[in-house]
Structure formats: structure tokens, C-alpha cells
Design a protein around this motif. Structure first.
Motif, PDB file in Angstrom:
ATOM      1  N   PRO A 167       0.838  -1.215   0.000  1.00 35.95           N
ATOM      2  CA  PRO A 167       0.000   0.000   0.000  1.00 35.95           C
ATOM      3  C   PRO A 167       0.865   1.254   0.000  1.00 35.95           C
ATOM      4  CG  PRO A 167       0.021  -1.015   2.178  1.00 35.95           C
ATOM      5  CD  PRO A 167       0.749  -1.952   1.272  1.00 35.95           C
ATOM      6  N   LEU A 168       0.645   2.135  -0.957  1.00 34.85           N
ATOM      7  CA  LEU A 168       1.428   3.358  -1.095  1.00 34.85           C
ATOM      8  C   LEU A 168       0.483   4.545  -1.221  1.00 34.85           C
ATOM      9  CD1 LEU A 168       4.028   4.998  -1.624  1.00 34.85           C
ATOM     10  CD2 LEU A 168       3.816   4.373  -4.031  1.00 34.85           C
ATOM     11  N   ASP A 169       0.595   5.469  -0.294  1.00 34.21           N
ATOM     12  CA  ASP A 169      -0.163   6.718  -0.361  1.00 34.21           C
ATOM     13  C   ASP A 169       0.683   7.710  -1.167  1.00 34.21           C
ATOM     14  OD1 ASP A 169      -1.344   9.200   0.043  1.00 34.21           O
ATOM     15  OD2 ASP A 169      -1.810   8.813   2.153  1.00 34.21           O
ATOM     16  N   GLU A 170       0.185   8.132  -2.318  1.00 37.74           N
ATOM     17  CA  GLU A 170       0.965   9.035  -3.166  1.00 37.74           C
ATOM     18  C   GLU A 170       1.224  10.378  -2.491  1.00 37.74           C
ATOM     19  OE1 GLU A 170       0.047   9.312  -7.313  1.00 37.74           O
ATOM     20  OE2 GLU A 170      -0.852   7.290  -7.358  1.00 37.74           O
ATOM     21  N   GLY A 171       0.479  10.675  -1.441  1.00 36.42           N
ATOM     22  CA  GLY A 171       0.744  11.881  -0.680  1.00 36.42           C
ATOM     23  C   GLY A 171       2.045  11.818   0.100  1.00 36.42           C
ATOM     24  N   TRP A 172       2.619  10.608   0.242  1.00 40.09           N
ATOM     25  CA  TRP A 172       3.908  10.446   0.926  1.00 40.09           C
ATOM     26  C   TRP A 172       5.083  10.852   0.036  1.00 40.09           C
ATOM     27  CZ3 TRP A 172       2.778   4.746   2.706  1.00 40.09           C
ATOM     28  CH2 TRP A 172       1.857   4.769   3.764  1.00 40.09           C
ATOM     29  N   ILE A 173       4.858  10.970  -1.262  1.00 42.22           N
ATOM     30  CA  ILE A 173       5.964  11.106  -2.216  1.00 42.22           C
ATOM     31  C   ILE A 173       6.367  12.566  -2.396  1.00 42.22           C
ATOM     32  CG2 ILE A 173       6.683  10.735  -4.602  1.00 42.22           C
ATOM     33  CD1 ILE A 173       4.851   8.298  -4.688  1.00 42.22           C
ATOM     34  N   VAL A 174       7.684  12.792  -2.315  1.00 40.43           N
ATOM     35  CA  VAL A 174       8.273  14.073  -2.714  1.00 40.43           C
ATOM     36  C   VAL A 174       9.187  13.775  -3.898  1.00 40.43           C
ATOM     37  CG1 VAL A 174       9.816  15.957  -2.040  1.00 40.43           C
ATOM     38  CG2 VAL A 174       8.167  15.036  -0.384  1.00 40.43           C
ATOM     39  N   ASP A 175       8.833  14.295  -5.050  1.00 44.76           N
ATOM     40  CA  ASP A 175       9.589  13.981  -6.267  1.00 44.76           C
ATOM     41  C   ASP A 175      10.980  14.621  -6.219  1.00 44.76           C
ATOM     42  OD1 ASP A 175       9.885  12.680  -8.628  1.00 44.76           O
ATOM     43  OD2 ASP A 175       8.653  14.037  -9.821  1.00 44.76           O
ATOM     44  N   ALA A 176      11.997  13.872  -6.656  1.00 47.26           N
ATOM     45  CA  ALA A 176      13.372  14.377  -6.728  1.00 47.26           C
ATOM     46  C   ALA A 176      14.022  13.784  -7.962  1.00 47.26           C
ATOM     47  CB  ALA A 176      14.156  14.003  -5.477  1.00 47.26           C
ATOM     48  N   VAL A 177      14.990  14.509  -8.527  1.00 49.75           N
ATOM     49  CA  VAL A 177      15.576  14.084  -9.793  1.00 49.75           C
ATOM     50  C   VAL A 177      16.831  13.244  -9.622  1.00 49.75           C
ATOM     51  CG1 VAL A 177      14.618  16.061 -11.035  1.00 49.75           C
ATOM     52  CG2 VAL A 177      16.898  16.234 -10.032  1.00 49.75           C
ATOM     53  N   ASP A 178      17.544  13.387  -8.509  1.00 53.61           N
ATOM     54  CA  ASP A 178      18.773  12.607  -8.328  1.00 53.61           C
ATOM     55  C   ASP A 178      19.073  12.465  -6.839  1.00 53.61           C
ATOM     56  OD1 ASP A 178      19.816  15.063  -7.494  1.00 53.61           O
ATOM     57  OD2 ASP A 178      20.787  15.456  -9.422  1.00 53.61           O
ATOM     58  N   HIS A 179      20.172  11.732  -6.551  1.00 59.25           N
ATOM     59  CA  HIS A 179      20.535  11.459  -5.164  1.00 59.25           C
ATOM     60  C   HIS A 179      20.810  12.740  -4.390  1.00 59.25           C
ATOM     61  CE1 HIS A 179      22.020   7.071  -6.083  1.00 59.25           C
ATOM     62  NE2 HIS A 179      20.762   7.284  -6.431  1.00 59.25           N
ATOM     63  N   ALA A 180      21.540  13.658  -4.994  1.00 61.05           N
ATOM     64  CA  ALA A 180      21.914  14.881  -4.299  1.00 61.05           C
ATOM     65  C   ALA A 180      20.687  15.673  -3.875  1.00 61.05           C
ATOM     66  CB  ALA A 180      22.820  15.730  -5.184  1.00 61.05           C
ATOM     67  N   GLU A 181      19.722  15.807  -4.779  1.00 63.97           N
ATOM     68  CA  GLU A 181      18.508  16.545  -4.436  1.00 63.97           C
ATOM     69  C   GLU A 181      17.722  15.813  -3.357  1.00 63.97           C
ATOM     70  OE1 GLU A 181      14.319  18.262  -6.313  1.00 63.97           O
ATOM     71  OE2 GLU A 181      15.729  17.177  -7.608  1.00 63.97           O
ATOM     72  N   SER A 182      17.685  14.473  -3.456  1.00 64.34           N
ATOM     73  CA  SER A 182      16.956  13.687  -2.467  1.00 64.34           C
ATOM     74  C   SER A 182      17.551  13.860  -1.075  1.00 64.34           C
ATOM     75  CB  SER A 182      16.977  12.205  -2.867  1.00 64.34           C
ATOM     76  OG  SER A 182      16.229  11.416  -1.972  1.00 64.34           O
ATOM     77  N   CYS A 183      18.885  13.807  -0.972  1.00 65.42           N
ATOM     78  CA  CYS A 183      19.550  14.004   0.325  1.00 65.42           C
ATOM     79  C   CYS A 183      19.296  15.420   0.854  1.00 65.42           C
ATOM     80  CB  CYS A 183      21.048  13.760   0.193  1.00 65.42           C
ATOM     81  SG  CYS A 183      21.515  12.038  -0.124  1.00 65.42           S
ATOM     82  N   ALA A 184      19.389  16.389  -0.020  1.00 69.01           N
ATOM     83  CA  ALA A 184      19.194  17.776   0.393  1.00 69.01           C
ATOM     84  C   ALA A 184      17.769  18.007   0.885  1.00 69.01           C
ATOM     85  CB  ALA A 184      19.511  18.719  -0.767  1.00 69.01           C
ATOM     86  N   ARG A 185      16.787  17.415   0.193  1.00 75.22           N
ATOM     87  CA  ARG A 185      15.394  17.595   0.615  1.00 75.22           C
ATOM     88  C   ARG A 185      15.152  16.932   1.974  1.00 75.22           C
ATOM     89  NH1 ARG A 185      11.738  18.979  -3.453  1.00 75.22           N
ATOM     90  NH2 ARG A 185      10.251  19.190  -1.727  1.00 75.22           N
ATOM     91  N   ALA A 186      15.796  15.775   2.207  1.00 72.97           N
ATOM     92  CA  ALA A 186      15.654  15.089   3.493  1.00 72.97           C
ATOM     93  C   ALA A 186      16.192  15.953   4.623  1.00 72.97           C
ATOM     94  CB  ALA A 186      16.380  13.749   3.462  1.00 72.97           C
ATOM     95  N   VAL A 187      17.351  16.563   4.403  1.00 70.04           N
ATOM     96  CA  VAL A 187      17.946  17.440   5.413  1.00 70.04           C
ATOM     97  C   VAL A 187      17.060  18.653   5.659  1.00 70.04           C
ATOM     98  CG1 VAL A 187      19.876  18.998   5.867  1.00 70.04           C
ATOM     99  CG2 VAL A 187      20.311  16.673   5.047  1.00 70.04           C
TER     100      VAL A 187
END
Length: 475
Positions: free
Chosen positions: A220-240
Motif C-alpha cells: 500500500p502506497l499513499d501518493e501523498g507520501w511522495i516528494v519527487d526528486a531528480v537525483d541522489h543529491a537533491e533527495s539528500c538535500a530535501r531530506a535534510v
């Protein structure tokens, strides 16, 4: 050899009508588990409680009957005996903890080498659990055998991870930034932790790929959980960034390298650093230990100096306390258990011990140097004459460097069948460095560790114990 060192049989020529032998034996849970493995009979009525199983298992009738075979094969007539036939009648049921007495008596001698025995198994209150007659071919030659113990077997008794998960399930879900979960394992682990109420995930990565993976696995996946990111660097930065503003209180590694996440976390501008050195702590669930074993540092600090080891020890103590260990016992490891100026790790260990005595390390009892054997094995500690509050009963093992720590953790995992979970601590939030090789159970346990640690940091107390759920989705 002493009389107790060997067993001598009774030949057919030596047998007499009325000769008897007895055996006393208690039924244990291990007996039921081992009999199930040997026979293939996995009737849930006869195994320790699992889904749909009886609360109090009963011993299989043929396990009870096998005790007769033990007397015939070991004592009377003993070595060299071969079964020809056996009839059995079963009465009182046997349960773990019951004490049984087995009596075998020779009632007939037929044409050599045949003998007939009457056999009976009684419970401690005198009820008949099993009775019948055995026809055997008795030995015709004297055989003397050493009374050697059978090779040891390990039966998995302890399930510490289930207790951790049960504790964490009673808490509010921990808002967690999951970094780039674009493969089956990392996404499934995060979704399972969410389904069990351990985390409230924010999935940062390629939206389309995560939706596709969830559909393939049926998770089960709630699409409201998703934050779109284009690469690893952006994903890490958004997490921080999410943790900086308090939207999340933990970070979970997905399908990215550990150094990418940790690099983003420890950047000065990230605002997540504290005055402590970050370090990794493994929590190991080893089947033969009656407690969790925490190991640090096996993943972050390559060759820590004394000041780094102070933080490594303190981080590990804090996690153990968060998991309910009131006063963790810390063994600082080296190759030997005595101070040797030629081995720098023994000097560090001795200093760390004294620092704990003086209150510079808080919340645990620290001793070292200790070798691995006398840190975890009480007999080894006694043999070497080590008087210590830690030796033989360490909850935490501090490795001298990353090579020793990593090898210790991997040996426990792949040789001793321990399961591993872990966290990076020392920042303002816990970081779950789950491996791509981790199974769902390990990922659940890492999520539970993060939740329990977060609770301890906020409240100053460990979460209360809870009854483990009978349903373990990850097993």
C-alpha cells in the motif's frame, strides 16, 4: 576411565527375565522443536505458541515413545540392540516441564538373540503416558562405548527484535524522510515499517518509479507520501531540509550510498550537527544470547582517536538505554585484556574505563581492555581471573577500529546467524543506514530503534515494554 566414562551393554547370554533399567527425563521446549525438525511433523499443537498454535504445547506421542528406545539402546540391553517390533498405548499427555520416568523390564527370552521387554513411561504424578512391549534383537557381543556427549545444537530461543518492534508500535509513528527508495527492498522496507505504525514516511525520489514498484509488490502506497526528486543529491538535500524545519525527525537510507546521506547530514549549513562525533551502532539479535548486543563503530569512523571513542561509547550507551537497558555494560575491546603499551587500543580502553568512573561518560558501566571472549562469556572471564562488572556480560562492544567492528558484526550475522539493525547517532536526528542486503525484519528493527531513540531523546525515558505481536509480517 572412571565408571561414569563408559557404557557397557548386556548381551543376550547375560540377560535374565526380570532384569530392568530406568531413565529419568524432563520434557523441554527444545525437545519439541528438535523432534519437529527430525520428523517433519510441524503440528502446531506440538510446538511453542505461534499463529494458531496452542498456548501450552504437548509432546508428540512418538517423542514420548522414543524414550523407551533410549533405554533399550543405551542401557538394557544397550549398544548393539536392534528393534524388531514395538507396540505402544498412549495415555496422559506430556507437556514441557513434565518430569518423566521410563522403566524397561525383560519379560521373555526367545530364540537367540530375540528378547521381549515390557516398557512404561510415567509422569511425576504416576499417570501412564505410554506403555507397551518391545521385541528386540539383543547384542551377542560385549560392547563398551565412551559416554560422549552428542554434538551441540543451537536452537533459536530469543527474539529480541520482536520485542523492540512491539515497544515501538505503541508509540506515535516517527516522521521519517526516506532517501531515494527506488528499488524493491528499500521501498518495501519503508512501506512495511509504515504499515506496522513505526514510521510516517516521506518518500523522496522518482515518483513514477516508486509508484510502479509499489504496484508490482502490492504494497500500500499513499501518493501523498511522495516528494519527487531528480537525483541522489537533491533527495539528500530535501531530506535534510525537512528535518531542519521539523517536518521529519529521522532519516532512512534508500538506494543511495551511505556517504551521500552522511555528507549531507554533517554539513555545517545543514544545522544537524551536535557537539558529538557521529557514529554507527549495530543492534545484534543473536539466537544464543539472552540480550541484545550493541556493536560500535563498524560503519562510520575508520580509525577513531580517544576523543572520538568517547562519543562512540556515549552514543552506544544512549541507544541501549533507549531500548530499555537501564545501565548498559560496555566492554571496550582489544586483542588482550591487559594494558600493553605496544597495543594502543588497550591504552584507550583503560582511559575510557577511568573516564566513565569519573562521570565523563554517563549512563553505563565501562571496562576495558577486554578480549572478545571474556567480554561476552562468563566462563572465559572466570578462567582468566577477570573481576569486573562487565566481563562475561557486556551489552555493548566497542571495537578498536572499523575493520574489527565490521568483521565482528559480519561474523555474527553470517556465521552465528545473528540479525542486525542499526542507527547512526550523534546528529540531531537518528539516521537509519539500512543495507540493500537487509531483509524486511532488519529494516523493521532499524525503524523501531529510531523510534525508541527519538522517544528517549524527547522524554528522557525508555518506552514501556509491550507484548510482542504473534503476527510477525517480516518473518
Amino acid at each position: 576411565m572412571t565408571q561414569g566414562d563408559f557404557i557397557r551393554n548386556v548381551t543376550w547370554d547375560e540377560l535374565r527375565i526380570g532384569a530392568s533399567a530406568q531413565l529419568a527425563r524432563s520434557c523441554t521446549v527444545d525437545d519439541l522443536i528438535l523432534f519437529a525438525h527430525a520428523s517433519g511433523n510441524v503440528n502446531p499443537l506440538m510446538l511453542p505458541a505461534q499463529d494458531g498454535a496452542a498456548e501450552e504445547p504437548m509432546a508428540p506421542s512418538l517423542w514420548v515413545g522414543s524414550l523407551i528406545s533410549a533405554v533399550l539402546g543405551n542401557i538394557l540391553p544397550g549398544a548393539g540392540t536392534l528393534y524388531l517390533s514395538q507396540n505402544l498405548r498412549f495415555g496422559a499427555r506430556v507437556h514441557p516441564g513434565d518430569k518423566l520416568s521410563v522403566d524397561v523390564r525383560c519379560v521373555e527370552l526367545r530364540e537367540k538373540p530375540v528378547a521381549v521387554f515390557e516398557a512404561r513411561v510415567l509422569t511425576s504424578d504416576g499417570a501412564v503416558a505410554c506403555e507397551g512391549f518391545a521385541e528386540v534383537a539383543a547384542p551377542v557381543q560385549t560392547i563398551v562405548l565412551n559416554r560422549n556427549a552428542l554434538p551441540p545444537l543451537i536452537v533459536d530461543h530469543h527474539d529480541h527484535f520482536s520485542k523492540l518492534v512491539a515497544r515501538a508500535e505503541a508509540l506515535q509513528p516517527l516522521a521519517t524522510a526516506v532517501v531515494w527508495p527506488d528499488d524493491r527492498n528499500s521501498l518495501a522496507g519503508a512501506l512495511l515499517a509504515a504499515a506496522r505504525g513505526l514510521i510516517e514516511p516521506v518518500l523522496i525520489g522518482p515518483r513514477a518509479k516508486m509508484i510502479e514498484l509499489a504496484a508490482m509488490t502490492g504494497a500500500p502506497l499513499d501518493e501523498g507520501w511522495i516528494v519527487d526528486a531528480v537525483d541522489h543529491a537533491e533527495s539528500c538535500a530535501r531530506a535534510v531540509e525537512l528535518t531542519q524545519r521539523g517536518a521529519t525527525r529521522a532519516i532512512m537510507k534508500g538506494n543511495v550510498h551511505s556517504d551521500e546521506i552522511l555528507g549531507a547530514v554533517v554539513k555545517k549549513e545543514a544545522g544537524l550537527r551536535t557537539n558529538r562525533r557521529v557514529s554507527h551502532v549495530f543492534a545484534m539479535d543473536a539466537p544464543t544470547l539472552d540480550r541484545l548486543l550493541f556493536i560500535s563503530d563498524a560503519a562510520v569512523n575508520i580509525s577513531p582517536d580517544l576523543s572520538a571513542k568517547v562519543d562512540i561509547v556515549q552514543n552506544a550507551i544512549d541507544l541501549a538505554r533507549a531500548c530499555g537497558v537501564a545501565t548498559p555494560k560496555v566492554g571496550v575491546l582489544s586483542a588482550v585484556e591487559t594494558v600493553n603499551v605496544a597495543i594502543p587500543s588497550t591504552l584507550d580502553a583503560a582511559i575510557l574505563s577511568k573516564m566513565a568512573d569519573r562521570g565523563q561518560i554517563r549512563g553505563g558501566v565501562v571496562d576495558g581492555p577486554l578480549a572478545i571472549d571474556n567480554a561476552v562469556d562468563a566462563d572465559a572471564a572466570r578462567t582468566k581471573g577477570i573481576a569486573s562488572l562487565v566481563a562475561g556480560q557486556a551489552d555493548i562492544l566497542i571495537a578498536p577500529n572499523i575493520e574489527a567492528g565490521n568483521m565482528l558484526a559480519k561474523e555474527l550475522t553470517f556465521v552465528a546467524r545473528a540479525e542486525a539493525a542499526g542507527l547512526v547517532l550523534g546528529a540531531k536526528i537518528p539516521v537509519m543506514l539500512t543495507s540493500r542486503a537487509d531483509n524486511e525484519r532488519s529494516r523493521l528493527a532499524s525503524s523501531a530503534l529510531a523510534s525508541l531513540y527519538d522517544h528517549w531523546r524527547r522524554t528522557g525515558a525508555a518506552a514501556p515494554e509491550a507484548r510482542p505481536s504473534l503476527s510477525q509480517a517480516a518473518e
